[in-house]
Design a protein around this motif. Structure first.
Motif, PDB file in Angstrom:
ATOM      1  N   ILE A 182       5.949  -1.716  14.317  1.00 56.49           N
ATOM      2  CA  ILE A 182       4.872  -1.008  13.527  1.00 56.49           C
ATOM      3  C   ILE A 182       4.976  -1.773  12.347  1.00 56.49           C
ATOM      4  CG2 ILE A 182       5.787   1.297  12.601  1.00 56.49           C
ATOM      5  CD1 ILE A 182       6.361   2.298  14.823  1.00 56.49           C
ATOM      6  N   CYS A 183       4.260  -1.209  11.331  1.00 60.16           N
ATOM      7  CA  CYS A 183       4.505  -2.004   9.933  1.00 60.16           C
ATOM      8  C   CYS A 183       4.983  -1.455   9.439  1.00 60.16           C
ATOM      9  CB  CYS A 183       2.972  -1.653   9.325  1.00 60.16           C
ATOM     10  SG  CYS A 183       1.416  -2.216  10.551  1.00 60.16           S
ATOM     11  N   THR A 184       6.088  -1.808   8.070  1.00 63.47           N
ATOM     12  CA  THR A 184       7.126  -1.772   7.704  1.00 63.47           C
ATOM     13  C   THR A 184       6.447  -1.697   6.367  1.00 63.47           C
ATOM     14  OG1 THR A 184       8.343  -3.325   7.660  1.00 63.47           O
ATOM     15  CG2 THR A 184       9.041  -0.792   9.056  1.00 63.47           C
ATOM     16  N   ARG A 185       5.589  -2.250   5.760  1.00 69.87           N
ATOM     17  CA  ARG A 185       5.073  -2.790   4.631  1.00 69.87           C
ATOM     18  C   ARG A 185       4.237  -3.210   4.582  1.00 69.87           C
ATOM     19  NH1 ARG A 185       9.747  -5.674   2.392  1.00 69.87           N
ATOM     20  NH2 ARG A 185       8.059  -7.243   1.573  1.00 69.87           N
ATOM     21  N   ASN A 186       2.760  -2.631   4.189  1.00 65.53           N
ATOM     22  CA  ASN A 186       1.377  -2.500   4.354  1.00 65.53           C
ATOM     23  C   ASN A 186       1.055  -3.521   3.095  1.00 65.53           C
ATOM     24  OD1 ASN A 186       1.442  -1.624   6.988  1.00 65.53           O
ATOM     25  ND2 ASN A 186       0.385   0.471   6.807  1.00 65.53           N
ATOM     26  N   TYR A 187       0.105  -4.981   3.574  1.00 65.91           N
ATOM     27  CA  TYR A 187      -0.029  -5.176   2.573  1.00 65.91           C
ATOM     28  C   TYR A 187      -2.105  -5.688   2.445  1.00 65.91           C
ATOM     29  CZ  TYR A 187       4.270  -7.453   1.522  1.00 65.91           C
ATOM     30  OH  TYR A 187       5.872  -7.469   1.477  1.00 65.91           O
TER      31      TYR A 187
ATOM     32  N   PRO B 176      -5.125   0.022  14.974  1.00 69.35           N
ATOM     33  CA  PRO B 176      -4.846  -0.868  14.592  1.00 69.35           C
ATOM     34  C   PRO B 176      -4.956  -0.455  13.415  1.00 69.35           C
ATOM     35  CG  PRO B 176      -7.326  -0.744  15.163  1.00 69.35           C
ATOM     36  CD  PRO B 176      -6.738   0.559  16.144  1.00 69.35           C
ATOM     37  N   TYR B 177      -4.206  -1.705  12.590  1.00 66.66           N
ATOM     38  CA  TYR B 177      -3.677  -1.477  11.194  1.00 66.66           C
ATOM     39  C   TYR B 177      -4.877  -1.755  10.150  1.00 66.66           C
ATOM     40  CZ  TYR B 177      -1.944  -3.117   6.473  1.00 66.66           C
ATOM     41  OH  TYR B 177      -1.945  -4.085   5.960  1.00 66.66           O
ATOM     42  N   PHE B 178      -5.330  -2.458  10.766  1.00 64.78           N
ATOM     43  CA  PHE B 178      -7.404  -3.265  10.061  1.00 64.78           C
ATOM     44  C   PHE B 178      -7.779  -3.298  10.870  1.00 64.78           C
ATOM     45  CE2 PHE B 178      -4.317  -3.891   6.532  1.00 64.78           C
ATOM     46  CZ  PHE B 178      -5.417  -3.395   5.270  1.00 64.78           C
TER      47      PHE B 178
ATOM     48  N   VAL C 255       1.171  -0.780   0.265  1.00 58.70           N
ATOM     49  CA  VAL C 255      -0.129  -0.027  -0.132  1.00 58.70           C
ATOM     50  C   VAL C 255       0.949   1.087   0.070  1.00 58.70           C
ATOM     51  CG1 VAL C 255      -1.671   0.958   1.211  1.00 58.70           C
ATOM     52  CG2 VAL C 255      -1.839  -1.639   1.584  1.00 58.70           C
ATOM     53  N   ASN C 256       2.029   1.441   0.813  1.00 59.37           N
ATOM     54  CA  ASN C 256       2.617   2.213   0.873  1.00 59.37           C
ATOM     55  C   ASN C 256       3.638   1.758   1.516  1.00 59.37           C
ATOM     56  OD1 ASN C 256       3.701   4.932   1.798  1.00 59.37           O
ATOM     57  ND2 ASN C 256       1.700   5.711   2.899  1.00 59.37           N
ATOM     58  N   VAL C 257       4.760   2.226   1.033  1.00 61.34           N
ATOM     59  CA  VAL C 257       6.701   1.721   1.716  1.00 61.34           C
ATOM     60  C   VAL C 257       7.113   3.292   1.722  1.00 61.34           C
ATOM     61  CG1 VAL C 257       7.661   0.444   1.864  1.00 61.34           C
ATOM     62  CG2 VAL C 257       6.466  -0.424   0.718  1.00 61.34           C
ATOM     63  N   LYS C 258       6.837   3.972   3.000  1.00 64.06           N
ATOM     64  CA  LYS C 258       7.093   5.019   3.570  1.00 64.06           C
ATOM     65  C   LYS C 258       8.614   5.220   4.357  1.00 64.06           C
ATOM     66  CE  LYS C 258       2.925   7.285   4.748  1.00 64.06           C
ATOM     67  NZ  LYS C 258       2.877   7.424   6.021  1.00 64.06           N
ATOM     68  N   VAL C 259       8.498   3.924   4.997  1.00 63.88           N
ATOM     69  CA  VAL C 259      10.082   3.949   5.601  1.00 63.88           C
ATOM     70  C   VAL C 259      10.144   2.440   5.350  1.00 63.88           C
ATOM     71  CG1 VAL C 259      10.608   4.766   7.900  1.00 63.88           C
ATOM     72  CG2 VAL C 259       7.672   3.552   7.665  1.00 63.88           C
ATOM     73  N   SER C 260      11.752   2.866   5.398  1.00 60.68           N
ATOM     74  CA  SER C 260      12.322   1.132   5.125  1.00 60.68           C
ATOM     75  C   SER C 260      12.845   1.494   6.371  1.00 60.68           C
ATOM     76  CB  SER C 260      13.510   0.946   3.142  1.00 60.68           C
ATOM     77  OG  SER C 260      13.028  -0.107   3.678  1.00 60.68           O
TER      78      SER C 260
HETATM   79  C1  LIG Z   1       0.955   0.659   7.586  1.00 67.64           C
HETATM   80  O1  LIG Z   1      -0.730   1.386   7.578  1.00 67.64           O
HETATM   81  C2  LIG Z   1      -0.456   1.802   9.200  1.00 67.64           C
HETATM   82  C3  LIG Z   1      -2.222   1.855   9.624  1.00 67.64           C
HETATM   83  O2  LIG Z   1      -2.770   2.533   8.654  1.00 67.64           O
HETATM   84  C4  LIG Z   1       0.235   3.245   9.142  1.00 67.64           C
HETATM   85  O3  LIG Z   1       0.571   3.984  10.176  1.00 67.64           O
HETATM   86  C5  LIG Z   1       1.205   3.106   8.464  1.00 67.64           C
HETATM   87  O4  LIG Z   1       2.127   4.187   8.444  1.00 67.64           O
HETATM   88  C6  LIG Z   1       1.603   1.799   7.132  1.00 67.64           C
HETATM   89  N1  LIG Z   1       2.928   2.063   6.810  1.00 67.64           N
HETATM   90  C7  LIG Z   1       3.298   1.914   5.642  1.00 67.64           C
HETATM   91  C8  LIG Z   1       4.815   1.580   5.457  1.00 67.64           C
HETATM   92  O5  LIG Z   1       2.948   2.421   4.759  1.00 67.64           O
END
Ligand SMILES: *[C@@H]1O[C@H](CO)[C@@H](O)[C@H](O)[C@H]1NC(C)=O
Ligand SMILES: *[C@@H]1O[C@H](CO)[C@@H](O)[C@H](O)[C@H]1NC(C)=O
Ligand SMILES: *[C@@H]1O[C@H](CO)[C@@H](O)[C@H](O)[C@H]1NC(C)=O
Ligand SMILES: *[C@@H]1O[C@H](CO)[C@@H](O)[C@H](O)[C@H]1NC(C)=O
Ligand SMILES: *[C@@H]1O[C@H](CO)[C@@H](O)[C@H](O)[C@H]1NC(C)=O
Length: 466
Positions: free
Chosen positions: A156-161, A73-75, A48-53
């Motif tokens: 913390i999530c680093t990769r969201n699927y 929660p993430y979901f 979904v979004n890889v902001k931080v690696s």
């Molecule tokens: C994943 O999702 C969570 C919750 O929406 C968010 O806080 C987190 O920044 C996301 N991580 C990435 C790497 O996008």
């Protein structure tokens, strides 16, 4: 449980030996090829979004120190029911929906819950479908599944699927053709087919050569490239996850526990490998036999083994089959799987001594026949491993139980010896397995009495008549 472990051992040892050197060398070659093959092929990750690696970041090493500060929660989390079921006899299985985070390198999966904080829980799961067989299971990663409260420290999530994940191992007895299907592919099919490709496979104990061998099947089940999860330093987050595979019958599917059956599986394989023949030849019942056979020759594939459980008079068997009107092929079926699939699919009858080569029956056209040569002491394993599965696949089954005189064991033991007089007809105890296998599976070749066997081949012809 005994049941599971015994079946496992019917092939594994020699296969492993065989794999030994071969796999070692091919591991290197295939690993290299694999990387090479897959690198340029960019398949979609549903990230979904890889902001931080955080790859390589020392912080992630001490993962429990990472805390999600806004405790969100993430979901959206469902009020969860039972997460892990460890009561199945063949495999443990966890299924969860909500906020699931996996840190592969530490073999830990966090299931974030909003339940009562006191109701924390954790499970140890080895995601391979041969529960109770220590020799297989010891090689499989032990995954720790932790149900943690949202207020706790969670990585913390680093990769969201956005797609579900399925976690499984390619260790255990994987690499043995029979176990590849019985322990991994059929269970994987049952677990993931309904997701129509929208699933991410996370592999622990990743074996690149295994992935390569079954690439076509894996790509058919999942649109996304497999992830070697043990190497993941990132925290991968999923909205739902299955850990372990659904398994309920040896080399088959128990239809009372699954929405699929073995025909679904073999049809799936046929389309995966573009196999043309859906059904075996049909010989006309009342047509003149010779004429009929000339026009429509039934094809017999004899699986020859070169190390153990060999046919010592293969020429005689071939001559007999030809005299009855078969077109005969003799193979050890060791080429790549797509070629094996195409070859086997072109035959109407598959014949072999009990052994992993018979696994290729999955590629036969429907209504084809399988002739299993049942050596001394092989009755039980033959029935469980191939007879019942063959019928589940809509194949016709013929067992040929050899007489003492057709077994090479008469050259090693006097006729009154209990090995010959009293071969085991039933399940062998785990304690007795090693000596059983050494005698009956590893030291026994077969010399078919062609006069006696003739009736079985005639029966096979009969079965091809509509
Ligand atoms: C994943 O999702 C969570 C919750 O929406 C968010 O806080 C987190 O920044 C996301 N991580 C990435 C790497 O996008
Ligand atoms: C991953 O696991 C290995 C072996 O357990 C360990 O040596 C390594 O430090 C771990 N790396 C990370 C990033 O956790
Ligand atoms: C199939 O599943 C049913 C229902 O769980 C069970 O009663 C039966 O024993 C199973 N059959 C086999 C062959 O495992
Ligand atoms: C297999 O045989 C059965 C019974 O003879 C028949 O009904 C069925 O259509 C056959 N299947 C195929 C795929 O030919
Ligand atoms: C096996 O061979 C022996 C000697 O060659 C013979 O006497 C016996 O009748 C044979 N038994 C069977 C079951 O064919």
């Amino acid at each position: 449980m005994k049941y599971d472990s015994l079946l496992a051992r019917s092939f594994s040892k020699h296969e492993q030996k065989k794999l030994g050197i071969g796999a070692f060398v091919s591991c290197f070659i295939l690993a290299a090829t694999f990387c090479f093959l897959f690198k340029p092929e960019i398949r979609h990750f549903r990230v979904v979004n890889v902001k931080v690696s955080l790859r390589g970041s020392p912080k992630i090493l001490a993962i429990t120190e990472e805390v999600t500060k806004p405790k969100k929660p993430y979901f959206e989390i469902e009020q969860e029911k039972q997460i892990c079921n460890v009561l199945h006899t063949r495999a443990d299985l966890c299924e969860m929906k909500g906020d699931i985070r996996i840190h592969g390198n530490s073999s830990t999966i966090f299931f974030v819950s909003i339940d009562d904080e006191k109701k924390q829980n954790s499970w140890n799961i080895r995601p391979y479908a041969r529960k109770g067989d220590d020799r297989a299971m010891d090689s499989v990663t032990n995954l720790i599944v932790k149900k943690v409260h949202i207020s706790q420290q969670i990585p913390i999530c680093t990769r969201n699927y956005t797609v579900p994940a399925v976690v499984f191992s390619t260790k255990g007895y994987a690499g043995n053709h029979f176990h590849d299907f019985s322990d991994v592919l059929i269970p994987l099919f049952q677990t993931s087919r309904r997701l129509n490709g929208e699933v991410q496979f996370l592999i622990t104990n990743n074996m690149p050569w295994w992935i390569k061998k079954f690439k076509a099947v894996l790509q058919r089940l999942s649109k996304y490239e497999t992830i070697d999860v043990d190497k993941e330093k990132d925290v991968l987050c999923f909205p739902s996850m299955t850990i372990g595979l659904k398994a309920n019958k040896e080399f088959s599917i128990n239809t009372s526990e699954s929405s699929y059956n073995m025909l679904d599986f073999t049809r799936f394989l046929k389309s995966t490998y573009s196999l043309k023949r859906k059904s075996a030849v049909r010989l006309k019942k009342n047509a003149d036999d010779d004429d009929e056979r000339r026009k429509n020759k039934p094809r017999l594939l004899i699986i020859s083994r070169s190390r153990t459980r060999r046919f010592t008079n293969i020429e005689e068997i071939v001559a007999l089959a030809k005299s009855l009107g078969f077109k005969v092929g003799v193979e050890e079926t060791r080429e790549n799987l797509a070629q094996v699939a195409k070859k086997v699919n072109s035959f109407d009858v598959l014949m072999g001594v009990h052994g992993a080569g018979l696994t290729n029956m999955v590629f036969l056209p429907e209504n084809a026949s399988v002739i299993q040569i049942v050596g001394l002491g092989m009755e039980w394993v033959s029935k469980e491993d191939f007879e019942i599965p063959a019928m589940d696949m809509n194949l016709k089954y013929l067992g040929y139980k050899i007489s003492v005189n057709e077994s090479s064991l008469i050259q090693q033991y006097p006729l009154e010896h209990h090995v010959l007089k009293d071969p085991p007809g039933n399940m062998i105890s785990p304690k007795g397995w090693t000596s059983y296998r050494k005698v009956y599976l590893d030291q026994q070749d077969v010399k078919i009495d062609v006069n006696r066997f003739r009736g079985t081949l005639l029966k096979a012809l009969e079965l091809l008549k509509s």
